[in-house]
Design an enzyme around this catalytic site. Structure first.
Site, PDB file in Angstrom:
ATOM      1  N   LYS A 160       2.560   2.728   3.373  1.00  0.00           N
ATOM      2  CA  LYS A 160       1.939   1.398   3.223  1.00  0.00           C
ATOM      3  C   LYS A 160       0.417   1.530   3.402  1.00  0.00           C
ATOM      4  O   LYS A 160      -0.142   2.555   3.003  1.00  0.00           O
ATOM      5  CB  LYS A 160       2.567   0.400   4.207  1.00  0.00           C
ATOM      6  CG  LYS A 160       4.103   0.420   4.086  1.00  0.00           C
ATOM      7  CD  LYS A 160       4.795  -0.693   4.790  1.00  0.00           C
ATOM      8  CE  LYS A 160       6.298  -0.538   4.572  1.00  0.00           C
ATOM      9  NZ  LYS A 160       7.056  -1.645   5.113  1.00  0.00           N
TER      10      LYS A 160
ATOM     11  N   GLU B 171      16.274  -2.624   0.007  1.00  0.00           N
ATOM     12  CA  GLU B 171      15.530  -2.913   1.234  1.00  0.00           C
ATOM     13  C   GLU B 171      15.630  -4.410   1.541  1.00  0.00           C
ATOM     14  O   GLU B 171      14.871  -5.211   0.960  1.00  0.00           O
ATOM     15  CB  GLU B 171      14.049  -2.554   1.060  1.00  0.00           C
ATOM     16  CG  GLU B 171      13.790  -1.087   0.876  1.00  0.00           C
ATOM     17  CD  GLU B 171      12.386  -0.709   1.363  1.00  0.00           C
ATOM     18  OE1 GLU B 171      12.284   0.250   2.129  1.00  0.00           O
ATOM     19  OE2 GLU B 171      11.409  -1.378   0.991  1.00  0.00           O
TER      20      GLU B 171
ATOM     21  N   SER C 124      13.814  -0.465   8.589  1.00  0.00           N
ATOM     22  CA  SER C 124      14.024  -0.092   9.998  1.00  0.00           C
ATOM     23  C   SER C 124      14.890   1.160  10.183  1.00  0.00           C
ATOM     24  O   SER C 124      15.692   1.228  11.106  1.00  0.00           O
ATOM     25  CB  SER C 124      14.587  -1.274  10.794  1.00  0.00           C
ATOM     26  OG  SER C 124      13.626  -2.315  10.841  1.00  0.00           O
TER      27      SER C 124
ATOM     28  N   GLY D  41      10.424  -3.438   8.962  1.00  0.00           N
ATOM     29  CA  GLY D  41       9.492  -3.479  10.083  1.00  0.00           C
ATOM     30  C   GLY D  41       9.933  -4.364  11.238  1.00  0.00           C
ATOM     31  O   GLY D  41       9.121  -4.729  12.090  1.00  0.00           O
TER      32      GLY D  41
ATOM     33  N   GLU E  34       6.837  -6.231  -0.248  1.00  0.00           N
ATOM     34  CA  GLU E  34       5.477  -6.651   0.119  1.00  0.00           C
ATOM     35  C   GLU E  34       4.624  -6.917  -1.120  1.00  0.00           C
ATOM     36  O   GLU E  34       3.749  -7.788  -1.101  1.00  0.00           O
ATOM     37  CB  GLU E  34       4.841  -5.585   1.030  1.00  0.00           C
ATOM     38  CG  GLU E  34       5.482  -5.645   2.427  1.00  0.00           C
ATOM     39  CD  GLU E  34       5.602  -4.319   3.145  1.00  0.00           C
ATOM     40  OE1 GLU E  34       4.924  -3.352   2.770  1.00  0.00           O
ATOM     41  OE2 GLU E  34       6.419  -4.242   4.091  1.00  0.00           O
TER      42      GLU E  34
ATOM     43  N   ASN F 229       7.118   5.849   3.131  1.00  0.00           N
ATOM     44  CA  ASN F 229       6.174   4.881   2.561  1.00  0.00           C
ATOM     45  C   ASN F 229       5.154   4.550   3.638  1.00  0.00           C
ATOM     46  O   ASN F 229       5.466   3.857   4.607  1.00  0.00           O
ATOM     47  CB  ASN F 229       6.941   3.616   2.123  1.00  0.00           C
ATOM     48  CG  ASN F 229       6.010   2.511   1.656  1.00  0.00           C
ATOM     49  OD1 ASN F 229       4.811   2.725   1.484  1.00  0.00           O
ATOM     50  ND2 ASN F 229       6.555   1.328   1.444  1.00  0.00           N
TER      51      ASN F 229
ATOM     52  N   HIS G 178       8.242  -3.326  -4.458  1.00  0.00           N
ATOM     53  CA  HIS G 178       8.445  -3.418  -3.001  1.00  0.00           C
ATOM     54  C   HIS G 178       8.322  -4.884  -2.582  1.00  0.00           C
ATOM     55  O   HIS G 178       7.526  -5.636  -3.148  1.00  0.00           O
ATOM     56  CB  HIS G 178       7.407  -2.565  -2.273  1.00  0.00           C
ATOM     57  CG  HIS G 178       7.723  -2.400  -0.819  1.00  0.00           C
ATOM     58  ND1 HIS G 178       7.410  -3.370   0.102  1.00  0.00           N
ATOM     59  CD2 HIS G 178       8.346  -1.410  -0.143  1.00  0.00           C
ATOM     60  CE1 HIS G 178       7.835  -2.965   1.297  1.00  0.00           C
ATOM     61  NE2 HIS G 178       8.398  -1.785   1.173  1.00  0.00           N
TER      62      HIS G 178
HETATM   63  P1  13P Z   1      10.182   0.121   7.904  1.00  0.00           P
HETATM   64  O1  13P Z   1      10.913   1.464   7.880  1.00  0.00           O
HETATM   65  O2  13P Z   1       8.900   0.187   8.678  1.00  0.00           O
HETATM   66  O3  13P Z   1      11.097  -0.983   8.278  1.00  0.00           O
HETATM   67  O4  13P Z   1       9.723  -0.162   6.390  1.00  0.00           O
HETATM   68  C1  13P Z   1      10.638  -0.037   5.369  1.00  0.00           C
HETATM   69  C2  13P Z   1       9.921  -0.099   4.079  1.00  0.00           C
HETATM   70  O5  13P Z   1       9.416  -1.136   3.683  1.00  0.00           O
HETATM   71  C3  13P Z   1       9.836   1.140   3.295  1.00  0.00           C
HETATM   72  O6  13P Z   1       9.416   0.882   1.996  1.00  0.00           O
END
Ligand code: 13P
Length: 232
Positions: A9, A152, A194, A158, A87, A7, A85
């Site tokens: 983003k 997640e 992560s 992150g 976010e 992903n 997601h």
């Molecule tokens: P990270 O791997 O950067 O923690 O992000 C995970 C994520 O949100 C994947 O959709």
């Protein structure tokens, strides 16, 4: 066969996309690798890597400025789309109901939605992880069609922090049982938050895990390829 879904983003440009897809093409993995790119990069895939989007409108077409429909994604040869997601839930106030509508729109267009669920740090600290993720799952998944579920934990995204392997295993068991309860025991379950080359192999070996959803480490081949190789 395991899923490894990247992903991106809101990151990346054409050169970075080409560099990653080229290196993935040369890596010849037997796992199913998908890269979910920003909308502007969802074109001209010369490398044969499966592409995904990061959002989809719940509407088929019409006056929804800035939105992208399932038909448009299908037209761009997109095969997967991330929905719900954390976010999107946090910054765009998307709910379980919106997530389910978006997943349904994807399925209608032959696109597989990757439906995300996960608790906040507050939920975790209050001991509510299981009830929160189960409710999110049952309210976010469509009744019919093929989909994938990604667990997640919001606090793990992150941050470099992950739940213990035992914690991941018990959430996966909860999700798996909830899916059995709605007669969808064959739905693939992913872990995200992560993931890196040091923890991927151990996470993927946890019971009921069919793949990984990788954020930051999917942006460059020198961090994404070792994850893919570690679970061959
Ligand atoms: P990270 O791997 O950067 O923690 O992000 C995970 C994520 O949100 C994947 O959709």
């Amino acid at each position: 066969m395991k899923f490894i879904i990247g992903n991106w983003k809101m990151n990346g440009n054409t050169d970075e996309k080409d560099a990653l897809l080229k290196s993935l093409k040369n890596s010849r993995t037997k796992n199913k690798v998908v890269v979910c790119l920003p909308f502007t990069l969802l074109y001209g895939n010369d490398f044969g890597i499966t592409l995904g989007a990061q959002d989809i409108s719940e509407h088929p077409n019409g006056a929804y400025t800035g939105d992208i429909s399932g038909q448009m994604l299908k037209d761009a040869n997109v095969k997967y789309v991330i929905v719900g997601h954390s976010e999107r839930r946090l910054y765009h106030k998307e709910t379980n109901e919106t997530t389910r509508a978006k997943a349904t729109a994807a399925i209608k267009n032959g696109i597989i939605p990757v439906i995300c669920v996960g608790e906040t740090a507050t939920d975790k600290n209050a001991g509510r992880t299981m009830s929160v993720v189960k409710k999110m799952l049952l309210e976010s998944v469509p009744q019919k069609g093929e989909y994938i579920v990604a667990y997640e934990p919001r606090w793990a995204i992150g941050t470099g922090k992950t739940p213990t392997y035992e914690e991941i295993a018990s959430v996966m068991e909860t999700l798996h049982k909830a899916l059995i309860g709605i007669k969808r025991e064959n739905i693939a379950l992913l872990y995200g938050g992560s993931v890196n080359q040091d923890n991927a192999k151990q996470i993927i070996s946890i019971k009921n895990i069919d793949g990984l959803l990788v954020g930051g480490a999917s942006l460059k081949s020198d961090t994404f390829l070792p994850i893919i190789k570690s679970i061959e």
